[in-house]
Motif scaffolding. Structure first.
Motif, PDB file in Angstrom:
ATOM      1  N   ALA A 116      -1.543  11.950  -8.889  1.00 46.39           N
ATOM      2  CA  ALA A 116      -2.285  13.085  -8.346  1.00 46.39           C
ATOM      3  C   ALA A 116      -2.024  14.342  -9.176  1.00 46.39           C
ATOM      4  N   GLU A 117      -0.781  14.517  -9.586  1.00 44.93           N
ATOM      5  CA  GLU A 117      -0.444  15.660 -10.433  1.00 44.93           C
ATOM      6  C   GLU A 117      -1.170  15.577 -11.772  1.00 44.93           C
ATOM      7  N   ARG A 118      -1.204  14.366 -12.340  1.00 47.10           N
ATOM      8  CA  ARG A 118      -1.914  14.191 -13.611  1.00 47.10           C
ATOM      9  C   ARG A 118      -3.405  14.441 -13.455  1.00 47.10           C
ATOM     10  N   TYR A 119      -3.951  13.967 -12.356  1.00 48.89           N
ATOM     11  CA  TYR A 119      -5.379  14.165 -12.096  1.00 48.89           C
ATOM     12  C   TYR A 119      -5.713  15.660 -12.012  1.00 48.89           C
ATOM     13  N   LEU A 120      -4.911  16.405 -11.278  1.00 55.18           N
ATOM     14  CA  LEU A 120      -5.147  17.838 -11.147  1.00 55.18           C
ATOM     15  C   LEU A 120      -4.999  18.547 -12.495  1.00 55.18           C
ATOM     16  N   LYS A 121      -4.037  18.103 -13.282  1.00 57.54           N
ATOM     17  CA  LYS A 121      -3.832  18.697 -14.601  1.00 57.54           C
ATOM     18  C   LYS A 121      -5.020  18.399 -15.510  1.00 57.54           C
ATOM     19  N   MET A 122      -5.506  17.162 -15.486  1.00 52.56           N
ATOM     20  CA  MET A 122      -6.673  16.799 -16.297  1.00 52.56           C
ATOM     21  C   MET A 122      -7.888  17.615 -15.879  1.00 52.56           C
ATOM     22  N   LEU A 132       0.800  -1.214   0.000  1.00 50.73           N
ATOM     23  CA  LEU A 132       0.000   0.000   0.000  1.00 50.73           C
ATOM     24  C   LEU A 132       0.841   1.277   0.000  1.00 50.73           C
ATOM     25  N   GLU A 133       1.972   1.253   0.674  1.00 48.91           N
ATOM     26  CA  GLU A 133       2.809   2.457   0.728  1.00 48.91           C
ATOM     27  C   GLU A 133       3.315   2.816  -0.671  1.00 48.91           C
ATOM     28  N   GLU A 134       3.736   1.791  -1.401  1.00 46.49           N
ATOM     29  CA  GLU A 134       4.216   2.044  -2.766  1.00 46.49           C
ATOM     30  C   GLU A 134       3.064   2.507  -3.658  1.00 46.49           C
ATOM     31  N   ALA A 135       1.883   1.907  -3.452  1.00 46.45           N
ATOM     32  CA  ALA A 135       0.718   2.315  -4.239  1.00 46.45           C
ATOM     33  C   ALA A 135       0.339   3.760  -3.929  1.00 46.45           C
ATOM     34  N   LYS A 136       0.376   4.124  -2.636  1.00 41.56           N
ATOM     35  CA  LYS A 136       0.040   5.491  -2.250  1.00 41.56           C
ATOM     36  C   LYS A 136       1.048   6.482  -2.816  1.00 41.56           C
ATOM     37  N   GLU A 137       2.296   6.081  -2.864  1.00 44.29           N
ATOM     38  CA  GLU A 137       3.325   6.982  -3.391  1.00 44.29           C
ATOM     39  C   GLU A 137       3.029   7.368  -4.840  1.00 44.29           C
ATOM     40  N   LEU A 138       2.581   6.370  -5.612  1.00 45.93           N
ATOM     41  CA  LEU A 138       2.241   6.654  -7.006  1.00 45.93           C
ATOM     42  C   LEU A 138       0.915   7.396  -7.116  1.00 45.93           C
ATOM     43  N   ALA A 139      -0.088   6.926  -6.356  1.00 48.55           N
ATOM     44  CA  ALA A 139      -1.417   7.523  -6.455  1.00 48.55           C
ATOM     45  C   ALA A 139      -1.444   8.958  -5.963  1.00 48.55           C
ATOM     46  N   LEU A 140      -0.706   9.239  -4.906  1.00 46.38           N
ATOM     47  CA  LEU A 140      -0.698  10.580  -4.337  1.00 46.38           C
ATOM     48  C   LEU A 140       0.445  11.437  -4.868  1.00 46.38           C
ATOM     49  N   GLY A 141       1.255  10.842  -5.728  1.00 51.34           N
ATOM     50  CA  GLY A 141       2.376  11.567  -6.304  1.00 51.34           C
ATOM     51  C   GLY A 141       2.121  11.928  -7.757  1.00 51.34           C
TER      52      GLY A 141
END
Length: 219
Positions: free
Chosen positions: A156-162, A144-153
């Motif tokens: 997350a930037e791509r999501y905000l940009k979209m 989960l930590e590795e998943a969160k790192e990607l999802a919140l990293g």
């Protein structure tokens, strides 16, 4: 006017009624052109401007839902529940891709809009690739930590940009639709004024011709 008076009665009648028919044709042509312009404006309004605004709104909704589904997966302990939310996110991703195809197809005639849509699609493709190929497997493996790192990293930037691009394009589409409505109303008013003006002129001409012919016949 002498040439007219020198005509035979048949010639006078043909000339007068021919002129009235010409004005009637002008009335018909004015009406047709006005209706044709309004139809073209309405077609563009409903098939492009409103359609783009609706698809961009749907795209934002599905993006939010997919993001929420991804984050929900990380807090659920059950694999079956995680799988259910994964399916939900997959379904939303397909809806986004469908809306994106429609937007790109309609936007080909507008280079600026087309470029922004291509940029949006590229960001979504990268977001989806990371979600499906990296984050989901990590969640299912319990990392989960590795998943969160990607999802919140990066994602997350791509999501905000979209979201930013979709919001920008949605506002522009809504404004364009509003302007199209105003333009359509203006064209309708112009068509009505033209129709009334030509119609009144035709009626006055008809009355004048009747009075003129009546005078000539009386003489």
């Amino acid at each position: 006017m002498k040439w007219f008076l020198d005509l035979t009665m048949r010639g006078k009648l043909f000339a007068c009624f021919g002129l009235m028919i010409a004005f009637l044709a002008a009335v018909i042509a004015t009406s047709y052109l006005g209706i044709a312009e309004m139809q073209a404006s309405q077609k563009s309004l409903y098939q492009e401007d409103f359609a783009n605004a609706v698809d961009l709104m749907k795209l934002r909704v599905e993006q939010n839902g997919m993001r929420a589904a991804q984050l929900t997966m990380m807090v659920l302990p059950s694999r079956s529940e995680q799988e259910r939310w994964r399916q939900d996110a997959d379904g939303r991703s397909k809806e986004i891709e469908t809306a994106m195809r429609r937007l790109i197809e309609r936007g080909r005639s507008d280079p600026k809009l087309f470029a922004r849509l291509e940029e949006l699609k590229a960001i979504h493709d990268a977001f989806e690739q990371t979600r499906a190929a990296q984050i989901n497997p990590l969640i299912f493996e319990g990392k989960l930590e590795e998943a969160k790192e990607l999802a919140l990293g990066v994602n997350a930037e791509r999501y905000l940009k979209m979201r930013s691009i979709a919001q920008e394009l949605g506002n522009a589409a809504a404004e364009k639709a509003r302007m199209s409505v105003a333009e359509s109303e203006l064209r309708a008013q112009q068509a009505v004024r033209s129709f009334v003006a030509v119609g009144v002129a035709a009626v006055l001409l008809a009355v004048a011709m009747v009075l003129f012919l009546n005078r000539i016949i009386a003489v």
